[in-house]
Motif scaffolding. Structure first.
Motif, short mmCIF file in Angstrom:
data_model
loop_
_atom_site.label_atom_id
_atom_site.label_comp_id
_atom_site.label_asym_id
_atom_site.label_seq_id
_atom_site.Cartn_x
_atom_site.Cartn_y
_atom_site.Cartn_z
N TYR A 180 -17.70 62.39 -64.01
CA TYR A 180 -16.87 62.41 -62.80
C TYR A 180 -17.68 62.86 -61.60
CZ TYR A 180 -12.82 62.95 -59.78
OH TYR A 180 -11.92 62.82 -58.73
N GLU B 11 -18.98 57.54 -54.84
CA GLU B 11 -17.89 57.25 -53.92
C GLU B 11 -18.18 57.83 -52.54
OE1 GLU B 11 -13.79 55.80 -53.21
OE2 GLU B 11 -15.73 55.19 -54.06
N ARG C 268 -11.61 57.46 -53.83
CA ARG C 268 -11.12 57.27 -55.21
C ARG C 268 -12.32 57.16 -56.15
NH1 ARG C 268 -9.40 52.85 -58.08
NH2 ARG C 268 -9.63 51.44 -56.30
N GLU D 269 -12.50 57.44 -59.17
CA GLU D 269 -12.14 56.79 -60.43
C GLU D 269 -12.56 55.32 -60.49
OE1 GLU D 269 -9.87 60.37 -59.82
OE2 GLU D 269 -10.15 58.59 -58.56
N ARG D 270 -12.79 54.71 -59.34
CA ARG D 270 -13.17 53.30 -59.31
C ARG D 270 -14.54 53.09 -59.99
NH1 ARG D 270 -12.21 51.30 -54.35
NH2 ARG D 270 -11.69 53.21 -53.20
N TRP D 271 -15.32 54.16 -60.10
CA TRP D 271 -16.64 54.07 -60.72
C TRP D 271 -16.62 54.37 -62.21
CZ3 TRP D 271 -20.32 52.13 -57.62
CH2 TRP D 271 -20.08 52.19 -56.23
N LEU D 272 -15.44 54.65 -62.75
CA LEU D 272 -15.33 55.03 -64.16
C LEU D 272 -14.63 53.96 -65.00
CD1 LEU D 272 -14.33 58.78 -63.66
CD2 LEU D 272 -16.59 57.84 -64.18
N THR D 273 -14.60 52.74 -64.49
CA THR D 273 -14.00 51.64 -65.24
C THR D 273 -15.11 50.81 -65.89
OG1 THR D 273 -14.05 50.07 -63.38
CG2 THR D 273 -12.16 51.57 -63.51
N ASP D 274 -14.71 49.77 -66.59
CA ASP D 274 -15.68 48.88 -67.23
C ASP D 274 -16.18 47.78 -66.30
OD1 ASP D 274 -15.43 50.27 -69.62
OD2 ASP D 274 -13.75 49.04 -70.30
N GLU D 275 -15.72 47.79 -65.06
CA GLU D 275 -16.13 46.75 -64.12
C GLU D 275 -17.61 46.88 -63.77
OE1 GLU D 275 -15.05 45.14 -59.60
OE2 GLU D 275 -13.99 46.85 -60.47
#
Length: 219
Positions: free
Chosen positions: A70, A77, A131, A133-139
């Protein structure tokens, strides 16, 4: 002994690339955190889970810094929203063409500001929202044109050191101090000066007060 040219290059790498950019990026990151307490709360929760905050907290180690996902997302971010490098991508037009209604002759060099895509609604959806969290996805975020340390075989040689310094500084500061700021974060972003790095026109002024350790019962 180093020649003058070599010495100048070494000093530029150490002072400009190794200190100035990292220092300004840290200032913007701290301003973002001071303005978004919910991000700080989540970050402290992660530090608590790793034993780095709260009753019986231990000192942060080199190994810890690579496991704080995180924290890494927060840095990315913050660097996206307050991108300190105004570098441009240059391209030479291969033939006469019309771009956005303008006639551009063959051989013309055009510059595309690399940081403009970081605030594109078409690319990010909610570019002004903080945000992490946008960097913690599988994208695959490489498709987002995010180049904090440039890219390719000639990217920034000091990127690992810079990330290490940013992570370490944020951990040490946030676990000891509660940060606040009188000026809204987005007001700082709208009043900048672009030089070697992008700076806040009036500087970034933060207030730091000792952070009370969380209650041992709650922990």
């Amino acid at each position: 002994p180093l020649s003058y040219v070599s010495l100048r290059g070494e000093l530029a790498s150490v002072v400009l690339a190794g200190m100035d950019t990292t220092g300004h990026q840290l200032g913007w990151l701290l301003a973002m955190l001071a303005s978004h307490p919910y991000v700080v709360d989540k970050l402290l929760e992660e530090l608590k889970e790793h034993g780095l905050y709260g009753p019986g907290a231990r000192d942060v180690t080199f190994e810890d810094l690579g496991e704080l996902s995180y924290l890494s997302a927060v840095i990315k971010e913050g660097a996206r929203i307050a991108h300190i490098a105004g570098a441009s991508i240059s391209r030479e037009v291969p033939e006469d063409m019309v771009i956005l209604g303008y006639r551009v002759p063959k051989g013309t060099t055009i510059l595309v500001p690399s940081n403009r895509s970081l605030s594109s609604e078409a690319v990010w959806g909610d570019p002004e929202s903080v945000r992490p969290e946008r960097w913690l996805t599988d994208e695959d975020m490489s498709n987002k044109y995010f180049r904090l340390f440039s890219a390719g075989p000639r990217d920034c040689a000091g990127q690992k050191l810079a990330m290490l310094e940013l992570r370490f500084a944020i951990v040490k500061l946030l676990t000891k101090y509660k940060l606040s700021m009188d000026v809204p974060f987005h007001d700082l972003l709208e009043n900048t000066v672009e030089g070697v790095v992008v700076e806040a026109k009036e500087g970034i002024w933060l207030r730091a007060s000792p952070r009370e350790a969380p209650d041992s019962v709650r922990a």
